[in-house]
Enzyme design. Structure first.
Site, PDB file in Angstrom:
ATOM      1  N   GLY A  44      15.872  87.815  68.836  1.00 11.14           N
ATOM      2  CA  GLY A  44      16.460  86.493  68.647  1.00 11.14           C
ATOM      3  C   GLY A  44      15.793  85.702  67.544  1.00 11.14           C
ATOM      4  O   GLY A  44      15.938  84.489  67.463  1.00 11.14           O
ATOM      5  N   HIS A  45      15.046  86.375  66.679  1.00  9.62           N
ATOM      6  CA  HIS A  45      14.231  85.654  65.697  1.00  9.62           C
ATOM      7  C   HIS A  45      14.343  86.290  64.316  1.00  9.62           C
ATOM      8  O   HIS A  45      13.374  86.913  63.871  1.00  9.62           O
ATOM      9  CB  HIS A  45      12.779  85.666  66.166  1.00  9.62           C
ATOM     10  CG  HIS A  45      11.980  84.514  65.694  1.00  9.62           C
ATOM     11  ND1 HIS A  45      11.262  84.532  64.531  1.00  9.62           N
ATOM     12  CD2 HIS A  45      11.794  83.295  66.222  1.00  9.62           C
ATOM     13  CE1 HIS A  45      10.642  83.382  64.379  1.00  9.62           C
ATOM     14  NE2 HIS A  45      10.936  82.617  65.406  1.00  9.62           N
ATOM     15  N   PHE A  46      15.220  86.242  63.597  1.00 10.67           N
ATOM     16  CA  PHE A  46      16.541  85.647  63.640  1.00 10.67           C
ATOM     17  C   PHE A  46      17.544  86.753  63.381  1.00 10.67           C
ATOM     18  O   PHE A  46      17.327  87.558  62.499  1.00 10.67           O
ATOM     19  CB  PHE A  46      16.674  84.567  62.564  1.00 10.67           C
ATOM     20  CG  PHE A  46      15.725  83.412  62.769  1.00 10.67           C
ATOM     21  CD1 PHE A  46      16.025  82.418  63.672  1.00 10.67           C
ATOM     22  CD2 PHE A  46      14.531  83.348  62.075  1.00 10.67           C
ATOM     23  CE1 PHE A  46      15.160  81.346  63.866  1.00 10.67           C
ATOM     24  CE2 PHE A  46      13.660  82.292  62.266  1.00 10.67           C
ATOM     25  CZ  PHE A  46      13.957  81.289  63.164  1.00 10.67           C
ATOM     26  N   VAL A  51      12.327  87.963  61.332  1.00  8.01           N
ATOM     27  CA  VAL A  51      11.041  87.410  60.916  1.00  8.01           C
ATOM     28  C   VAL A  51      10.082  87.580  62.086  1.00  8.01           C
ATOM     29  O   VAL A  51      10.455  87.337  63.234  1.00  8.01           O
ATOM     30  CB  VAL A  51      11.176  85.905  60.580  1.00  8.01           C
ATOM     31  CG1 VAL A  51       9.834  85.289  60.260  1.00  8.01           C
ATOM     32  CG2 VAL A  51      12.144  85.702  59.431  1.00  8.01           C
TER      33      VAL A  51
END
Length: 73
Positions: A44-46, A51
């Site tokens: 979920g990042h991103f 990242v």
């Protein structure tokens, strides 16, 4: 060679250090963690532009520092 990773109280997936490259007991440590597209922190990042979250980098530093200190005589 000692089991350096065994000094850490962490276990996967929260043991982020994968390999101890070099240790000067009680002074310094150099560790490595390769990343892969499927690593949990990329979910979920991103999406589409992964990242490594800063908190993961800080935890890697903390674990490496713990090994440096914990390896001292």
């Amino acid at each position: 060679m000692p089991d350096w990773l065994g000094l850490l109280p962490h276990r996967p997936p929260m043991r982020l250090v994968a390999e101890v490259v070099e240790i000067e007991p009680g002074i310094r440590a150099v560790c490595r963690r390769p990343t892969a597209a499927g690593d949990w922190f990329f979910d979920g990042h991103f999406p589409g532009e992964p990242v490594v979250p800063a908190v993961v980098l800080v935890e890697l530093l903390a674990q490496t520092g713990g090994l440096a200190i914990g390896s001292g005589a």
